[in-house]
Design an enzyme around this catalytic site. Structure first.
Site, PDB file in Angstrom:
ATOM      1  N   GLU A 176       6.533   4.787   3.506  1.00  0.00           N
ATOM      2  CA  GLU A 176       6.964   3.902   4.589  1.00  0.00           C
ATOM      3  C   GLU A 176       8.346   4.191   5.147  1.00  0.00           C
ATOM      4  O   GLU A 176       8.829   3.433   6.006  1.00  0.00           O
ATOM      5  CB  GLU A 176       6.844   2.422   4.180  1.00  0.00           C
ATOM      6  CG  GLU A 176       5.413   2.004   3.918  1.00  0.00           C
ATOM      7  CD  GLU A 176       5.206   0.519   3.687  1.00  0.00           C
ATOM      8  OE1 GLU A 176       4.048   0.086   3.695  1.00  0.00           O
ATOM      9  OE2 GLU A 176       6.207  -0.198   3.487  1.00  0.00           O
ATOM     10  N   GLU A 185      -2.795   1.967   2.793  1.00  0.00           N
ATOM     11  CA  GLU A 185      -2.380   0.702   2.178  1.00  0.00           C
ATOM     12  C   GLU A 185      -2.951  -0.452   2.968  1.00  0.00           C
ATOM     13  O   GLU A 185      -2.835  -0.489   4.193  1.00  0.00           O
ATOM     14  CB  GLU A 185      -0.845   0.549   2.149  1.00  0.00           C
ATOM     15  CG  GLU A 185      -0.133   1.219   1.009  1.00  0.00           C
ATOM     16  CD  GLU A 185       1.327   0.771   0.930  1.00  0.00           C
ATOM     17  OE1 GLU A 185       1.641  -0.346   1.415  1.00  0.00           O
ATOM     18  OE2 GLU A 185       2.151   1.537   0.405  1.00  0.00           O
TER      19      GLU A 185
END
Length: 779
Positions: free
Chosen positions: A398, A485
Site C-alpha cells: 500500500e 486485499e
C-alpha cells in the site's frame, strides 16, 4: 566444520532488573512474563501498561566453556537479533546490528579463551533508535504516530488495526559458534527450471587461496567443478523431472539437492516448475497453466515470533489448505518467515506471495537504511530461492497507493519515501539473484508508476471502501483483475474471548478492538442483512455470521468473473492475539464461522446467483455436466415453480445460466426463496434480506450422541432454519465442530461432528446459546 548452539544459561538485565533467567531464542516480553514481572499482554488491557519495555535498554548475558580445536576460524553466528544490538565477547566489542530482518556472522576465534567465556548482547531501545533517525531525516507520513519506518524491524510490533503495540527486543532466532577451516559455503542459491536444469550459484568464504572442488548431486545426477575464487556456478540436469504443482492442480514432488565444498555441505529441497505473470491481467501461470488464486493474507502468527513452532505453523497452514486456499500472501508489515514456513508450503502445495517488509508508510531511502534494505533483500532472496512454493516478490504493501492517493506528496515536501527501493533497488536484486521469479513493485499496483495504483482494470487492487464505509453488496460494483486485499471484521471464538477477558459479564467492549470506529462499523455493517443485537450473545453470533456472509459475497462475485478476474486474497487468515479482526482463524487458533464459509466459497465447484444469473464455477481439470434443478419455494419448502436446465461447464471455466422468470421473480419476496442444485451441490438464495423475510420461529428436533472422538449432533428442521451453527467451545474450550452456518428447509437434517475429549452435557450441546440460528426464538 562444527556448530555449537549457545542457548543455555542466559540472563536478562536492565537498569531496574538484574539477573533474570532468559530463554534463547526468545524476547524480553516472554522472559518478563515467565518471571511473573508482567501480566500477559494478550489479556484484558495489560498491553497498555507495557510501553516501557520498548523504551528500555536490555542486556542478555551468558557464560560458556570453550577449548581450542583443530579449526582455523570460529564465528559467532546470529540468525536473528531484534533489533539494535551491541555484541561483546569477553569484554571486547564484536559488532553491532540494527536490522531484525537479517542474520549476522562475526569472527571471534581470536577472542575465545580456553575455559570460561562471557558473551553479552545489549539491546538499545527500538523507540530511541527510530525516533533519533526520524528527527534526523524528517517525519514520514503513515497510518499511526509510530516511528516504525525508521527501523528495520517488524512494523506491526508498533501496533496495527488488528494488533497490540508490543515493541520487542531479544535474541529471537538461534545463536551459536561455527568453527571451520579452509573454506565454507557462505551462500547456496539454486535457480531451478522445469526442464530439470538446476544452476547452483555459490559464494565462498575462505581462509586460503587455491583450487577447491564444488559438487552438486540431485536424483542420482552429479556434477562438479574446480573453484578458484569466491563465487562459482555449477549446472546439473535431471532428466524428465516430475513437476511441482500448487494444490488442486497436481502433486508436489520435492528433490533433495546436496551441494558440497570441502567439508561443508548444504542439503536443500527443490521442486521443478515454471512461473509466469501476465502483468496487466495479473494472471499467474504455473507450468503454463493459469491458476485462479484462492488466497489469504498472512500476518505474523504471534507478536513474539520465537513462540511460533513448526507444529503451530503446520496447524495454521493446514487450516488454510482445509479451507480450499492455494496461496498465502506474506504481508509487508511483518517478516520474512522462517524456513519451516516455506518448507511446509512446499509440501502442501501452497503458493507464497512474499512482500518485502514495507507497509502503509513512506520510508526513508537515505543511509543507513538503503544499505540495510539491500543486505536483508540479498540475504532473503538467496535464502528462499530453493522453495518452489515461492512464486512472487512484491515490493511493499500500500505504499504506492499512499503516495498517490493519501495526500503524502504535500506532506513529504520532496523527502524520499521508498520509490527508489520499489522501482530500482529491489527489482535489481531479484533480477540478479533470482530471475526465475517475477517481481511486482507493490500492491495495489496497476503495472506502471504513472498509472493510478488501485485501478480495478489493471494489476492488483485492494478494496477497503467495503467495511470502512460501504455495505458489502458494493463488491458487486467491482470488476477487478485481481483482488489482493478485501475483508470484513468479526469477533473471535467465545472461548478465545473468555480467556482474554476477565469481564463479568462479557460485553462487546470486552473484546480487543484496534480498528478506528471498529465497534460501530461492526453494527453498521449488519445493515439490512441481520437484526441489530440486543444482548452480548446475539452480538457475538450475528457479527460472526455477517463477517462470513460479507466475505462469501465478495469471493463468489469475483470467482464468477473468471477468467477476467484471476485471484482473490482475503484479508486475513490468522491473528497474532485475541482480537476482533478480519481473520478466519482467531488468535488462539480457533476457526471462526468465516473459515467454514470460506471453505464453501473456495470449493473447486461453486453455484452462485449473480446479476439475475446462476454462475457455475468449475475450477477442476474435468468438465462439469448435469441437470440443474431450480426451484422457487415457500419458506415451508413447498415448490412454487420448478425448472430443469441441462448444463455443461468446461474445465477451469465459468458458465452463466440465465434464471428463468418463473424462479427469478417471486410473488412475495418476504415469504419465498430460491434453491439451485447440480448433483450434490446446492445453494439457497433468499429474495430479500433477513430483516425483510418473514422468518418463522425456529422449530427443530435435536439430539446428541457419543461418537468416536466426541459427539454427533443431529438437527432435523421442523421450520426453516437460517444459518444453523454450533459453538461447542462454550462448553469445552478445546472442542471444535466440522460444519457451520447451514440453512435447512423443513424436513431436512444436518449432522454435526463435535470433536472433544470431554464429556459434555447433551442438553447444553443442543440448545441456546451453543446451538444457534438467525430465526431462533430467544428465551
Amino acid at each position: 566444520m562444527t556448530y555449537r548452539p549457545l542457548h543455555d544459561g542466559w540472563t536478562l538485565s536492565s537498569q531496574d532488573i538484574a539477573g533474570l533467567a532468559a530463554t534463547v531464542p526468545g524476547c524480553v516480553h516472554t522472559d518478563l512474563l515467565a518471571a511473573g514481572i508482567i501480566d500477559d499482554p494478550y489479556l484484558d488491557d495489560h498491553e497498555h501498561r507495557l510501553a516501557w519495555i520498548g523504551r528500555t535498554e536490555w542486556t542478555y548475558r551468558t557464560t560458556f566453556a570453550w577449548s581450542p580445536d583443530e579449526h582455523e576460524r570460529t564465528d559467532l553466528v546470529c540468525d536473528g537479533l531484534d533489533t539494535v544490538a551491541a555484541i561483546e565477547l569477553n569484554g571486547v566489542r564484536v559488532g553491532s546490528t540494527a536490522n531484525q530482518h537479517r542474520s549476522y556472522r562475526f569472527p571471534v576465534r581470536h577472542l575465545l579463551r580456553a575455559g570460561g567465556n562471557e558473551l553479552t548482547v545489549t539491546f538499545g531501545s527500538a523507540y530511541a533508535y527510530a525516533e533519533e533517525w526520524r528527527a534526523a531525516l524528517g517525519k514520514r507520513p503513515g497510518p499511526y504516530d509510530e516511528p516504525y519506518p525508521f527501523i528495520r524491524k517488524m512494523a506491526c510490533n508498533f501496533g496495527w488495526d488488528w494488533g497490540p503495540t508490543l515493541v520487542t527486543a531479544g535474541i529471537w532466532r538461534p545463536i551459536g559458534l561455527e568453527s571451520w577451516s579452509g573454506a565454507r559455503l557462505a551462500e547456496v542459491r539454486p535457480l531451478v527450471y522445469p526442464d530439470g536444469a538446476v544452476d547452483v550459484r555459490v559464494r565462498v568464504e575462505r581462509t586460503t587461496e587455491g583450487p577447491l572442488t564444488l559438487s552438486a548431486e540431485i536424483a542420482g545426477v552429479t556434477a562438479e567443478r574446480i573453484v578458484d575464487g569466491r563465487a562459482a556456478a555449477l549446472s546439473v540436469k535431471v532428466p524428465g523431472p516430475e513437476l511441482w504443482w500448487p494444490r488442486g492442480l497436481g502433486d508436489q514432488p520435492l528433490y533433495d539437492l546436496n551441494v558440497r565444498l570441502g567439508d561443508d555441505e548444504r542439503r536443500l529441497r527443490i521442486g521443478f516448475r515454471s512461473i509466469e505473470l501476465e502483468r496487466e491481467a495479473f494472471k499467474l501461470k504455473i507450468n503454463g497453466t493459469p491458476v485462479f488464486v484462492k488466497g489469504v493474507n498472512w500476518i505474523p502468527d504471534d507478536c513474539f515470533p520465537s513462540r511460533v513452532t513448526r507444529e503451530r505453523l503446520a496447524e495454521r497452514l493446514g487450516q488454510a489448505v482445509d479451507a480450499g486456499v492455494n496461496l498465502l500472501r506474506v504481508w509487508g508489515g511483518g517478516l520474512y518467515e522462517s524456513d519451516d514456513f516455506y518448507d511446509l508450503a512446499d509440501e502442501l502445495g501452497l503458493l507464497v506471495w512474499q512482500d518485502f517488509p514495507f507497509a502503509c508508510a513512506a520510508y526513508p531511502e537515505e543511509e543507513p537504511f538503503r544499505s540495510e534494505v539491500a543486505a536483508e533483500a540479498r540475504e532473503n532472496v538467496s535464502r528462499l530461492a530453493p522453495h518452489p512454493s515461492l512464486v512472487m516478490w512484491c515490493g511493499n504493501n500500500e505504499n504506492l497507493e499512499g503516495h498517490a492517493d493519501w495526500g503524502w506528496q504535500d506532506r513529504l515536501e520532496g523527502r524520499s519515501w521508498g520509490a527508489g527501493f520499489y522501482y530500482d533497488l529491489l527489482p535489481g536484486i531479484v533480477a540478479e539473484l533470482d530471475p526465475t521469479r517475477p517481481y511486482w513493485p507493490g500492491s495495489p499496483y496497476s503495472g506502471a508508476p504513472e498509472l493510478p495504483p488501485n485501478d480495478p482494470a489493471r494489476g492488483t487492487i485492494h478494496i477497503w471502501d467495503v467495511w470502512n464505509r460501504e455495505d458489502y453488496t458494493r463488491y458487486a460494483a467491482y470488476r477487478p483483475r485481481f483482488v489482493a486485499e478485501f475483508g470484513f471484521q468479526g469477533p473471535p471464538a467465545y472461548a478465545t474471548l473468555r480467556r482474554a477477558s476477565s469481564d463479568e459479564p462479557l460485553t462487546p467492549g470486552s473484546v480487543h478492538q484496534k480498528a478506528i470506529d471498529g465497534q460501530a462499523k461492526l453494527l453498521r455493517g449488519l445493515g439490512e442483512h441481520l437484526p441489530q443485537p440486543e444482548t452480548f450473545d446475539d452480538w457475538h453470533y450475528l457479527t460472526q455470521v455477517n463477517q462470513a456472509r460479507a466475505v462469501t459475497f465478495g469471493v463468489e462475485r469475483f470467482r464468477s468473473l473468471m477468467p477476467w478476474t484471476m485471484g482473490t486474497i482475503v484479508w486475513q487468515l490468522n491473528d497474532c492475539w485475541p482480537v476482533t479482526s478480519w481473520s478466519a482463524v482467531d488468535g488462539d487458533g480457533r476457526r471462526k464461522p468465516l473459515w467454514y464459509a470460506l471453505r464453501r466459497a473456495y470449493a473447486h465447484r461453486l453455484l452462485s446467483v449473480q446479476d439475475g444469473d446462476l454462475a457455475l464455477v468449475n475450477d477442476l481439470p474435468d468438465s462439469w455436466s448435469g441437470e440443474l434443478h431450480l426451484a422457487r419455494r415457500s419458506l415451508s419448502g413447498a415448490p412454487l415453480a420448478k425448472e430443469v436446465v441441462a448444463v455443461h461447464v468446461a474445465p477451469r471455466s465459468v458458465t452463466r445460466v440465465a434464471l428463468p422468470r418463473s424462479v427469478s421473480v417471486p410473488d412475495d419476496p418476504a415469504r419465498e426463496l430460491l434453491t439451485a442444485r447440480l448433483g450434490q451441490l446446492r445453494t439457497v438464495r433468499f429474495y430479500a434480506e433477513d430483516t425483510a423475510v418473514a422468518l418463522p420461529g425456529a422449530a427443530y428436533d435435536a439430539y446428541a450422541e457419543r461418537s468416536s472422538g466426541g459427539y454427533r449432533v443431529i438437527v432435523t428442521a421442523i421450520s426453516l432454519l437460517r444459518e444453523l451453527a454450533i459453538f461447542p467451545d462454550r462448553l469445552d474450550p478445546d472442542a471444535s465442530v466440522d460444519e457451520h452456518l447451514v440453512t435447512l428447509l423443513p424436513g431436512e437434517s444436518a449432522v454435526f461432528q463435535v470433536t472433544t475429549a470431554k464429556s459434555l452435557d447433551a442438553g447444553a450441546l443442543t440448545s441456546f446459546p451453543v446451538l444457534r440460528c438467525v430465526n431462533e426464538v430467544r428465551p
